[in-house]
Structure formats: C-alpha cells, structure tokens
Design an enzyme around this catalytic site. Sequence first.
Site, PDB file in Angstrom:
ATOM      1  N   HIS A 156     -61.174   5.722  43.871  1.00 31.96           N
ATOM      2  CA  HIS A 156     -61.896   5.717  42.605  1.00 31.96           C
ATOM      3  C   HIS A 156     -62.833   4.531  42.457  1.00 31.96           C
ATOM      4  O   HIS A 156     -63.936   4.657  41.943  1.00 31.96           O
ATOM      5  CB  HIS A 156     -60.899   5.733  41.445  1.00 31.96           C
ATOM      6  CG  HIS A 156     -60.360   7.105  41.188  1.00 31.96           C
ATOM      7  ND1 HIS A 156     -59.275   7.349  40.398  1.00 31.96           N
ATOM      8  CD2 HIS A 156     -60.790   8.306  41.605  1.00 31.96           C
ATOM      9  CE1 HIS A 156     -59.052   8.650  40.356  1.00 31.96           C
ATOM     10  NE2 HIS A 156     -59.953   9.244  41.084  1.00 31.96           N
ATOM     11  N   ARG A 165     -69.568  22.513  39.575  1.00 34.96           N
ATOM     12  CA  ARG A 165     -68.103  22.477  39.463  1.00 34.96           C
ATOM     13  C   ARG A 165     -67.757  22.803  38.011  1.00 34.96           C
ATOM     14  O   ARG A 165     -67.913  21.953  37.136  1.00 34.96           O
ATOM     15  CB  ARG A 165     -67.570  21.095  39.828  1.00 34.96           C
ATOM     16  CG  ARG A 165     -67.734  20.730  41.301  1.00 34.96           C
ATOM     17  CD  ARG A 165     -67.171  19.342  41.559  1.00 34.96           C
ATOM     18  NE  ARG A 165     -66.972  19.044  42.968  1.00 34.96           N
ATOM     19  CZ  ARG A 165     -67.767  18.253  43.683  1.00 34.96           C
ATOM     20  NH1 ARG A 165     -68.815  17.685  43.129  1.00 34.96           N
ATOM     21  NH2 ARG A 165     -67.505  18.026  44.957  1.00 34.96           N
ATOM     22  N   ARG A 216     -69.311  27.619  40.764  1.00 36.32           N
ATOM     23  CA  ARG A 216     -68.016  27.765  41.435  1.00 36.32           C
ATOM     24  C   ARG A 216     -66.978  28.073  40.374  1.00 36.32           C
ATOM     25  O   ARG A 216     -66.874  27.360  39.374  1.00 36.32           O
ATOM     26  CB  ARG A 216     -67.650  26.474  42.162  1.00 36.32           C
ATOM     27  CG  ARG A 216     -66.261  26.573  42.776  1.00 36.32           C
ATOM     28  CD  ARG A 216     -65.917  25.370  43.573  1.00 36.32           C
ATOM     29  NE  ARG A 216     -65.548  24.256  42.723  1.00 36.32           N
ATOM     30  CZ  ARG A 216     -65.276  23.044  43.212  1.00 36.32           C
ATOM     31  NH1 ARG A 216     -65.359  22.821  44.501  1.00 36.32           N
ATOM     32  NH2 ARG A 216     -64.926  22.072  42.404  1.00 36.32           N
ATOM     33  N   GLU A 235     -63.387  25.925  53.006  1.00 37.50           N
ATOM     34  CA  GLU A 235     -62.789  24.590  52.926  1.00 37.50           C
ATOM     35  C   GLU A 235     -61.332  24.579  53.381  1.00 37.50           C
ATOM     36  O   GLU A 235     -60.639  23.584  53.268  1.00 37.50           O
ATOM     37  CB  GLU A 235     -62.943  24.010  51.519  1.00 37.50           C
ATOM     38  CG  GLU A 235     -62.523  24.923  50.402  1.00 37.50           C
ATOM     39  CD  GLU A 235     -62.874  24.385  49.011  1.00 37.50           C
ATOM     40  OE1 GLU A 235     -63.170  23.204  48.854  1.00 37.50           O
ATOM     41  OE2 GLU A 235     -62.803  25.192  48.066  1.00 37.50           O
ATOM     42  N   ASN A 242     -65.200  18.215  52.018  1.00 37.15           N
ATOM     43  CA  ASN A 242     -64.220  17.262  51.460  1.00 37.15           C
ATOM     44  C   ASN A 242     -62.808  17.791  51.692  1.00 37.15           C
ATOM     45  O   ASN A 242     -61.905  17.058  52.083  1.00 37.15           O
ATOM     46  CB  ASN A 242     -64.431  17.072  49.954  1.00 37.15           C
ATOM     47  CG  ASN A 242     -65.857  16.670  49.627  1.00 37.15           C
ATOM     48  OD1 ASN A 242     -66.582  16.263  50.512  1.00 37.15           O
ATOM     49  ND2 ASN A 242     -66.245  16.796  48.382  1.00 37.15           N
ATOM     50  N   ASP A 243     -62.637  19.076  51.432  1.00 35.30           N
ATOM     51  CA  ASP A 243     -61.317  19.668  51.651  1.00 35.30           C
ATOM     52  C   ASP A 243     -61.136  20.139  53.089  1.00 35.30           C
ATOM     53  O   ASP A 243     -60.044  20.018  53.639  1.00 35.30           O
ATOM     54  CB  ASP A 243     -61.094  20.829  50.676  1.00 35.30           C
ATOM     55  CG  ASP A 243     -60.640  20.313  49.321  1.00 35.30           C
ATOM     56  OD1 ASP A 243     -59.696  19.508  49.293  1.00 35.30           O
ATOM     57  OD2 ASP A 243     -61.249  20.676  48.303  1.00 35.30           O
ATOM     58  N   ARG A 287     -57.265  13.502  51.236  1.00 33.16           N
ATOM     59  CA  ARG A 287     -58.580  12.929  50.960  1.00 33.16           C
ATOM     60  C   ARG A 287     -58.547  11.758  49.979  1.00 33.16           C
ATOM     61  O   ARG A 287     -59.504  11.021  49.871  1.00 33.16           O
ATOM     62  CB  ARG A 287     -59.548  14.015  50.465  1.00 33.16           C
ATOM     63  CG  ARG A 287     -59.209  14.632  49.147  1.00 33.16           C
ATOM     64  CD  ARG A 287     -60.046  15.880  48.882  1.00 33.16           C
ATOM     65  NE  ARG A 287     -61.106  15.656  47.922  1.00 33.16           N
ATOM     66  CZ  ARG A 287     -61.867  16.617  47.414  1.00 33.16           C
ATOM     67  NH1 ARG A 287     -61.705  17.876  47.811  1.00 33.16           N
ATOM     68  NH2 ARG A 287     -62.791  16.349  46.556  1.00 33.16           N
ATOM     69  N   CYS A 331     -71.689  21.958  50.846  1.00 36.19           N
ATOM     70  CA  CYS A 331     -71.730  21.256  49.560  1.00 36.19           C
ATOM     71  C   CYS A 331     -70.721  20.115  49.507  1.00 36.19           C
ATOM     72  O   CYS A 331     -70.557  19.484  48.473  1.00 36.19           O
ATOM     73  CB  CYS A 331     -71.523  22.220  48.402  1.00 36.19           C
ATOM     74  SG  CYS A 331     -69.918  23.022  48.430  1.00 36.19           S
TER      75      CYS A 331
HETATM   76  C1  PEP Z   1     -65.289  20.216  48.954  1.00 32.93           C
HETATM   77  O1  PEP Z   1     -64.071  20.405  49.025  1.00 32.93           O
HETATM   78  O2  PEP Z   1     -65.976  19.798  49.893  1.00 32.93           O
HETATM   79  C2  PEP Z   1     -65.994  20.455  47.689  1.00 32.93           C
HETATM   80  C3  PEP Z   1     -67.305  20.405  47.623  1.00 32.93           C
HETATM   81  O3  PEP Z   1     -65.256  20.706  46.592  1.00 32.93           O
HETATM   82  P1  PEP Z   1     -64.475  19.574  45.770  1.00 32.93           P
HETATM   83  O4  PEP Z   1     -64.948  18.237  46.254  1.00 32.93           O
HETATM   84  O5  PEP Z   1     -64.802  19.841  44.342  1.00 32.93           O
HETATM   85  O6  PEP Z   1     -63.064  19.873  46.116  1.00 32.93           O
HETATM   86 MG    MG Z   2     -62.930  21.444  47.522  1.00 25.03          MG
END
Ligand code: PEP
Ligand code: MG
Length: 596
Positions: free
Chosen positions: A193, A300, A336, A435, A458-459, A469, A506
């Site tokens: 954070h 989002r 989304r 993801e 990210n996921d 993560r 994304c």
């Molecule tokens: C991801 O998982 O890469 C993504 C874009 O979604 P979020 O970061 O909202 O999980």
């Molecule tokens: Mg995600």
Amino acid sequence: MTPQVFHGIGVSPGIAIGRALVIEARRPRAKREALEPARVPVEVARLRRALEQTRAQIQEVQTRISNEVGAQYARIFDAHLLILEDRLLAEETVKCIQDQRVNAEFAVQEVLEPVRRAFSRVEDGYLRERRTDVDDVGDRILRNLLGQRPTIHVDRPGETILFAHDLTPSDTAQLQRDAVLGIVTETGGRTSHSAIMARSLEIPAVVGVEHICAQVQNHDTVILDGVEGLVILSPDREILGHYHARKQHLEYVGRALHKLGSLPAETQDGYRVRVTANIEFPAELAQAKTHGAEGIGLYRSEFLYLNRPDLPAEEEHFNVYLAVAAEMQPRPVIIRTLDFGGDKLVSAIRLAPQENPSLGLRAIRLCLHQPGLFRAQLRAILRASAFGTLRIMYPMVSGVAEVRAANALLAEEKAELTSAGIAFDPMIQVGIMIEIPSAAVIADLLAREVDFFSVGTNDLIQYALAIDRINEQVAYLYEPLHPAVLRMLRTVVSAAHNEGIWVSMCGEMAGDPLYSLLLVGLGFDELSMTPASIPLVKRMIRSVTYGQASDLSPRLFGCATAQEVEKLLRHEMRSRFPEYISGPLQASAESHTGGV
Ligand code: PEP
Ligand code: MG
C-alpha cells in the site's frame, strides 16, 4: 567516504537528490489506568468521540487523495473504514472499559492486540496485509485519545528523503509532494500500500532496501533512483553530477511526453496498438482522456459496492454506466463485472469465512452463485449500451462452463429487455479476463466462446507462480518476466488470433514501459493501464518497428530466468531510450543488494 549503492525495488519513478531523514516507527502505547466507577461513562464517551474523529480523519485523507491523485488510490482506505465501522470493535472496547474499569486507550489496545496477533500468525498474505491496516487504524484511534499528532515531522521541506523501516498508508498519505523528495523503506514490494501511495503522490520511492536505516544518518546527502531501484549514500562529486544531469533530462522527457498523449500508439512500420485506461471511478475519465486513452480497457466496477451497507440497485448501476458511456463516446468502455473477493472487499456481501479467499467464492463464481446480484448489473450494462460503446468482461474465469453459464444469464436478460421494448446494443461484445492459469492453458477453447480476451497479469502472475500479490515477504518472487508467464502470454495471444478475436492486457504489466517492446512483439492488440502511464508507453511503441519488436521475441523466449529476460530488455531499452534507463553504475561505488 566511499559511495555506497543499495539495491531495492523501484516502485515510484523519478530521481531525488536530497538530505536523509530517518524515521523511527514510534507506535503509540497506552498505560493502564484504573477507573472510579463514575468515570466509566466518561471514558465510553471519549472512546466514541475518538472513533468519530478517526472516521472523519480517514474520510478526509480519502477525499484529499481522491482529489489530488485519483480516486482509485483512495480505495486503500476503504479497508480502514471497514475495520473502524466493525460493530465488534466499538462494542468490545466499550465492554472492556465497563468490565475492567480501564481507560479507553488501554481498552482499544486490549481489544486490538489479539486481533493483531491472530493476523500475524496466519499464512495468508491478504490477511497479513489486513494486520497493517488494523495497526494503522488502531494507532489513529490511540493518537486521538492521547491527543498526539501524526508522527512525521519534516524539518527541511523540499530537501528531504525519508528513510523508514516501513510506512503505513496513512503515514505516506500525510506527506506533501513538495516537502518530501523521495521515500526509502526497508520492507515492502511493488504492490504494498505504501508503494501505491508513493506512486500516486508522484514521490520517487525505493522499497525493500534491507538494513539501510542503520547505515544512514540524518542530513546525509543521498541519491534515490526510483527507476532503477537504487539508493546511493555518500555520493562523490562525479556521481552527483551524473544524477543531476539525469534528473534534469528525465524531467525534460516527462514534459515532452505529455505532448504525445493525442498521438496514436503506432510503430514506425504502421502496427497499431490501442492504448486504453484502467479506471475505478467515473471521476477518472477526464484524466484518462487528457493522457490520451483511446477508451477504457478496464472499468473496475467494484467501487459501486464499496463503503455502503446495501447493494446498489439496477437503476444506480445504470445511471453510472450511462454517464461513463456518454462521456467516452465514441471510445469503447469495458465494464468488468463485479470482482468481489480475495483482495477486494464489499461490506454488503457477507460470506462465511474462507480459509483461502483468493481461491474461494469470488468474482464470476460468486456472481453465478448469487445470480440476482449479477443480473442487476448485466441488465444495467445492457440498458446503458444503447447510449455508447460498452463491452462486458467477466473476471476470474477458470473454464468454459463459467463463460457459458454467465452468457446464458446475459441472453436471458437480453430476451427480457427485448420483450419489454427496452433498447440495448444487440452486438455488445463480451470478453473475459485471463488471470487464472487454467484459462491461459485452454485459451483456444475459451476463444470460441467470447469476443475478446484481456490478460490480468496481476492475478495471472500470482496464481501461476504461487506468489501472493500482496505478501511483501515474497514480493521479490513476483516476476512478470518469469519464462512461465511469458509462455502463457504467447499461448493466449496466439489462441485469440487463431480464433479471430482481439486480445488486450489490463494488468499492471501493460503500463510498464520496460515491457512495451515485449508486448508489441507478442502481438497484443490493446494495452490498458493507469492513465499516467499512457504517454510513456505510447512513446515506446512509436519509437520501434513491429519487426524489431517481434525479432526480439525468440531471444527473450530463449532466456531461462526472469533476470535474463530483464537484462535483455534493459539492454534494448538502454540503446533505444538512454534517457529512461541510466548507464551502468560508477565502478568506484560499493554495492549492496537488498530486497531479497
Ligand atoms: C489483474 O488481475 O491483472 C487485474 C487487472 O485485475 P485486478 O488488479 O483488479 O485484480
Ligand atoms: Mg484480477
């Protein structure tokens, strides 16, 4: 003195040259005071006032961060409000004051201590992160009761580089951009954070620099390089000269970049990539447009559900989507559908505790489990699609059956709207996020079911590499360039193209200019990112030919480790964009490795 170079993780770009200020983490502590019975109600009233004050402060920070740097960053404080608003916290503390006849500050400490201990013990990174949030909120309440002001006092505004073991999001949020030139912490990772807050405030930062606080004295001259993740103590004149020049150059490049916003992201041989923005709040649309977004690649929608005791009704969804579609028209907007669970919390949805929330009932699984919730959102998106170019995207898809089930609900909603004579876009595109590794592996099968893919790295990285993560202890293993990740990306792009559908990315990876060459070479049709990243990514894409980018791919895929891939990419970047990546470090400097 010999210059000393420390390596960490550069989480917020920019160069800072200034004087060190080392902050000790001084957490407020309260002493136990026995109360006369008559004082008990007074203490209870003090507690309630402090809780109210704390809530007002958090909301104020949230508003300031939202106004100054963007609403998505303010979301970090939603977790704090949730903790504060938890009825148990207030009730248990009042009970503690009454039963034990102790002062309010001691009672707060007593109530939170077992919660903190429980969070510290759990393996799950998401819950451990919540402990930091519990500490942050608890410290605020205590300070309010003790009449203390927040701790960080910057005595040399405009010259200071902060050094701390760790900074809470509240610590970071209270920093003024102009007063603090840079931030160095011993802990933390790219997704912690405080790193996100530093990025949002545009304060250069390097995190994960182990044991640096003991090596630096207040007022020492230091250099921080947030691009390369370096901290240099005792720099000599030559190093200082080099970094002053580099800083000026980066600032010049930054100004020049802004002018690129309106130009397309097209390679020199005409390969066009659509560059779009990730947003969480409609208020961010203006920023997306001024930075040159050609659409919204990831909206989002969770924000609609946050900080409220009830669920948004279809009409509320509709009004928001309508405004977003109309403002971006004719540019497309991908909405989304609700991605609840894991690292995303919604107070109105109470689920039984889950041992592994990241692997639990979340996102599309939850929407299929609670179809009423899902249908309201689908119907609203469909209705709003009559007023702009909207697209629907399902998160966390793990297999074909989920897509079919979601599409069946969508088809039912379409049929109902048709029979009610309500307009919608019958050709609305429907896509999925890739993801989860299973989705990447069966991308060929999924591509037959949808109109587009968007890779959520990210996921995807977290699930593919088994790296939480948000767990700072394993942040060094969170490797976007891991050969396994690259192979998945290649599989997904070719599966999409073989079926004639387009593919976007994304996740955060899309907005890092270091990866632009790689992603163009892989053949991504769209890259969606934080608005502020758009100009630089456009610059990268416009500086190469598609041929050069795709010729690099076999060499990148020949690398056995993420480090080898990164070295190759940095080498390419260095020769093409020397102003972005600095030259090799001075040989005279002593080098320390941190962050692992
Ligand atoms: C991801 O998982 O890469 C993504 C874009 O979604 P979020 O970061 O909202 O999980
Ligand atoms: Mg995600």
